[in-house]
Design a protein around this motif. Structure first.
Motif, PDB file in Angstrom:
ATOM      1  N   UNK A 125       8.740  29.308  12.350  1.00 22.00           N
ATOM      2  CA  UNK A 125       9.232  28.104  13.013  1.00 22.00           C
ATOM      3  C   UNK A 125       9.103  28.273  14.531  1.00 22.00           C
ATOM      4  N   UNK A 126       8.729  27.201  15.190  1.00 21.36           N
ATOM      5  CA  UNK A 126       8.620  27.213  16.641  1.00 21.36           C
ATOM      6  C   UNK A 126      10.006  27.369  17.266  1.00 21.36           C
ATOM      7  N   UNK A 127      10.011  27.831  18.514  1.00 18.96           N
ATOM      8  CA  UNK A 127      11.279  27.939  19.229  1.00 18.96           C
ATOM      9  C   UNK A 127      11.833  26.539  19.485  1.00 18.96           C
ATOM     10  N   UNK A 128      13.141  26.356  19.337  1.00 19.31           N
ATOM     11  CA  UNK A 128      13.739  25.034  19.566  1.00 19.31           C
ATOM     12  C   UNK A 128      13.532  24.554  20.999  1.00 19.31           C
ATOM     13  N   UNK A 129      13.244  23.284  21.138  1.00 20.93           N
ATOM     14  CA  UNK A 129      13.114  22.651  22.449  1.00 20.93           C
ATOM     15  C   UNK A 129      14.338  21.811  22.787  1.00 20.93           C
ATOM     16  N   UNK A 130      15.067  21.405  21.752  1.00 26.67           N
ATOM     17  CA  UNK A 130      16.244  20.559  21.923  1.00 26.67           C
ATOM     18  C   UNK A 130      17.421  21.218  21.223  1.00 26.67           C
ATOM     19  N   UNK A 131      18.533  21.270  21.905  1.00 24.74           N
ATOM     20  CA  UNK A 131      19.771  21.717  21.286  1.00 24.74           C
ATOM     21  C   UNK A 131      20.590  20.502  20.906  1.00 24.74           C
ATOM     22  N   UNK A 132      21.101  20.482  19.687  1.00 24.82           N
ATOM     23  CA  UNK A 132      21.993  19.408  19.235  1.00 24.82           C
ATOM     24  C   UNK A 132      23.331  20.064  18.929  1.00 24.82           C
ATOM     25  N   UNK A 133      24.311  19.746  19.739  1.00 26.89           N
ATOM     26  CA  UNK A 133      25.623  20.374  19.580  1.00 26.89           C
ATOM     27  C   UNK A 133      26.692  19.307  19.419  1.00 26.89           C
ATOM     28  N   UNK A 134      27.766  19.722  18.772  1.00 26.05           N
ATOM     29  CA  UNK A 134      28.891  18.818  18.550  1.00 26.05           C
ATOM     30  C   UNK A 134      30.172  19.630  18.554  1.00 26.05           C
ATOM     31  N   UNK A 135      31.272  18.970  18.838  1.00 27.44           N
ATOM     32  CA  UNK A 135      32.542  19.656  18.973  1.00 27.44           C
ATOM     33  C   UNK A 135      33.162  20.103  17.664  1.00 27.44           C
ATOM     34  N   UNK A 136      32.730  19.522  16.546  1.00 26.67           N
ATOM     35  CA  UNK A 136      33.302  19.847  15.242  1.00 26.67           C
ATOM     36  C   UNK A 136      32.301  19.482  14.158  1.00 26.67           C
ATOM     37  N   UNK A 137      32.420  20.127  12.999  1.00 28.02           N
ATOM     38  CA  UNK A 137      31.517  19.758  11.912  1.00 28.02           C
ATOM     39  C   UNK A 137      31.791  18.345  11.402  1.00 28.02           C
ATOM     40  N   UNK A 138      32.942  17.792  11.724  1.00 25.96           N
ATOM     41  CA  UNK A 138      33.215  16.405  11.332  1.00 25.96           C
ATOM     42  C   UNK A 138      32.352  15.424  12.131  1.00 25.96           C
ATOM     43  N   UNK A 139      31.753  15.864  13.227  1.00 27.36           N
ATOM     44  CA  UNK A 139      30.860  15.020  14.026  1.00 27.36           C
ATOM     45  C   UNK A 139      29.450  14.938  13.433  1.00 27.36           C
ATOM     46  N   UNK A 140      29.160  15.798  12.458  1.00 28.45           N
ATOM     47  CA  UNK A 140      27.817  15.861  11.870  1.00 28.45           C
ATOM     48  C   UNK A 140      27.395  14.530  11.275  1.00 28.45           C
ATOM     49  N   UNK A 141      28.327  13.802  10.688  1.00 31.61           N
ATOM     50  CA  UNK A 141      28.018  12.508  10.072  1.00 31.61           C
ATOM     51  C   UNK A 141      27.327  11.569  11.067  1.00 31.61           C
ATOM     52  N   UNK A 142      27.675  11.671  12.335  1.00 33.19           N
ATOM     53  CA  UNK A 142      27.042  10.882  13.395  1.00 33.19           C
ATOM     54  C   UNK A 142      25.803  11.593  13.932  1.00 33.19           C
ATOM     55  N   UNK A 143      25.953  12.873  14.236  1.00 33.92           N
ATOM     56  CA  UNK A 143      24.902  13.609  14.943  1.00 33.92           C
ATOM     57  C   UNK A 143      23.659  13.878  14.099  1.00 33.92           C
ATOM     58  N   UNK A 144      23.785  13.768  12.788  1.00 41.72           N
ATOM     59  CA  UNK A 144      22.612  13.950  11.934  1.00 41.72           C
ATOM     60  C   UNK A 144      21.523  12.939  12.300  1.00 41.72           C
ATOM     61  N   UNK A 145      21.911  11.791  12.827  1.00 39.08           N
ATOM     62  CA  UNK A 145      20.920  10.773  13.210  1.00 39.08           C
ATOM     63  C   UNK A 145      20.007  11.284  14.329  1.00 39.08           C
ATOM     64  N   UNK A 146      20.534  12.109  15.218  1.00 42.18           N
ATOM     65  CA  UNK A 146      19.697  12.691  16.277  1.00 42.18           C
ATOM     66  C   UNK A 146      18.695  13.660  15.674  1.00 42.18           C
ATOM     67  N   UNK A 147      19.163  14.516  14.767  1.00 40.93           N
ATOM     68  CA  UNK A 147      18.257  15.507  14.174  1.00 40.93           C
ATOM     69  C   UNK A 147      17.210  14.838  13.299  1.00 40.93           C
ATOM     70  N   UNK A 148      17.558  13.739  12.662  1.00 36.29           N
ATOM     71  CA  UNK A 148      16.565  13.023  11.845  1.00 36.29           C
ATOM     72  C   UNK A 148      15.426  12.492  12.700  1.00 36.29           C
ATOM     73  N   UNK A 149      15.745  11.974  13.885  1.00 33.46           N
ATOM     74  CA  UNK A 149      14.698  11.486  14.782  1.00 33.46           C
ATOM     75  C   UNK A 149      13.825  12.642  15.265  1.00 33.46           C
ATOM     76  N   UNK A 150      14.454  13.760  15.603  1.00 32.43           N
ATOM     77  CA  UNK A 150      13.695  14.928  16.060  1.00 32.43           C
ATOM     78  C   UNK A 150      12.791  15.451  14.945  1.00 32.43           C
ATOM     79  N   UNK A 151      13.311  15.515  13.727  1.00 34.47           N
ATOM     80  CA  UNK A 151      12.503  15.970  12.592  1.00 34.47           C
ATOM     81  C   UNK A 151      11.334  15.029  12.339  1.00 34.47           C
ATOM     82  N   UNK A 152      11.589  13.735  12.405  1.00 31.36           N
ATOM     83  CA  UNK A 152      10.533  12.752  12.147  1.00 31.36           C
ATOM     84  C   UNK A 152       9.385  12.878  13.154  1.00 31.36           C
ATOM     85  N   UNK A 153       9.702  13.327  14.353  1.00 30.35           N
ATOM     86  CA  UNK A 153       8.683  13.482  15.392  1.00 30.35           C
ATOM     87  C   UNK A 153       8.214  14.932  15.527  1.00 30.35           C
TER      88      UNK A 153
END
Length: 165
Positions: free
Chosen positions: A1-29
Motif C-alpha cells: 500500500x502507498x504511504x497515506x497522503x490524507x489523514x482522517x481523524x475524529x474525536x471518537x469512534x462514534x464519529x465514524x458514522x459521519x466520517x466514513x463519507x470522507x474515506x469513501x470519497x478518498x477510496x473512490x478516487x
C-alpha cells in the motif's frame, strides 16, 4: 500500500458514522489515506504527536471531524502547517451547530477550512482534499474530472414523473 497522503481523524469512534463519507470519497478516487481516533480532550499528547509528525510521515492534509466543543480541527491546525479540513459532526443537543461554530470561528492566523455539518460535509472534505492533491498530480486531476463528469451525467439522466391533468 502507498504511504497515506490524507489523514482522517475524529474525536471518537462514534464519529465514524459521519466520517466514513470522507474515506469513501478518498477510496473512490484511489487516494491513499489513514484513519484513526485522536481526541483533543482525552488524548492531547497523541493529538500533538499526530500533528507534529503528519508532514514528515507524508501527509499532505488532514480531515478532522469533531462534535460538541469540536476542538480537534483547531488544535491540529495550531500544531501543523498542513491544511486542516474541519467537519462538524452532529451533536445530540444542538444538531451540530455548536460543532460548526466551534470549528469555523478560528482566530486570525490559524485557519481551518470548514465544511457542512454531517456526512455531506465529510464527503466534500474528501473531495476538497482530492482537489488539493490534484493540483500537483495530473492522474488524480483526471480521476477527479471523471468524477465530476459522472455527476453531470447522472443529473442529465434524471427524469421526473408526468404531471396529472
Amino acid at each position: 500500500m502507498e504511504h497515506p497522503l490524507v489523514g482522517v481523524v475524529m474525536g471518537s469512534n462514534s464519529d465514524w458514522e459521519v466520517m466514513v463519507a470522507a474515506t469513501e470519497q478518498l477510496q473512490a478516487l484511489n487516494i491513499p489515506h489513514e484513519k484513526r481516533v485522536v481526541s483533543a480532550h482525552r488524548t492531547p499528547d497523541l493529538l500533538f504527536d499526530y500533528a507534529a509528525t503528519a508532514a514528515s510521515r507524508g501527509l499532505r492534509c488532514i480531515i478532522a471531524g469533531a462534535g460538541g466543543a469540536a476542538h480537534l480541527p483547531g488544535m491540529l491546525a495550531a500544531k501543523t502547517i498542513l491544511p486542516v479540513l474541519g467537519v462538524p459532526v452532529p451533536s445530540r443537543h444542538l444538531n451540530g451547530m455548536d460543532s460548526l461554530l466551534s470549528i469555523v470561528q478560528m482566530p486570525k492566523g490559524i485557519p481551518v477550512a470548514t465544511f457542512a455539518i454531517g456526512t455531506a460535509g465529510a464527503a466534500n472534505a474528501g473531495l476538497f482534499a482530492a482537489a488539493l492533491l490534484a493540483a500537483s498530480d495530473p492522474m488524480l486531476a483526471r480521476r477527479l474530472q471523471d468524477f465530476r463528469h459522472q455527476q453531470e451525467a447522472a443529473v442529465l439522466a434524471m427524469t421526473l414523473p408526468e404531471s396529472e391533468p
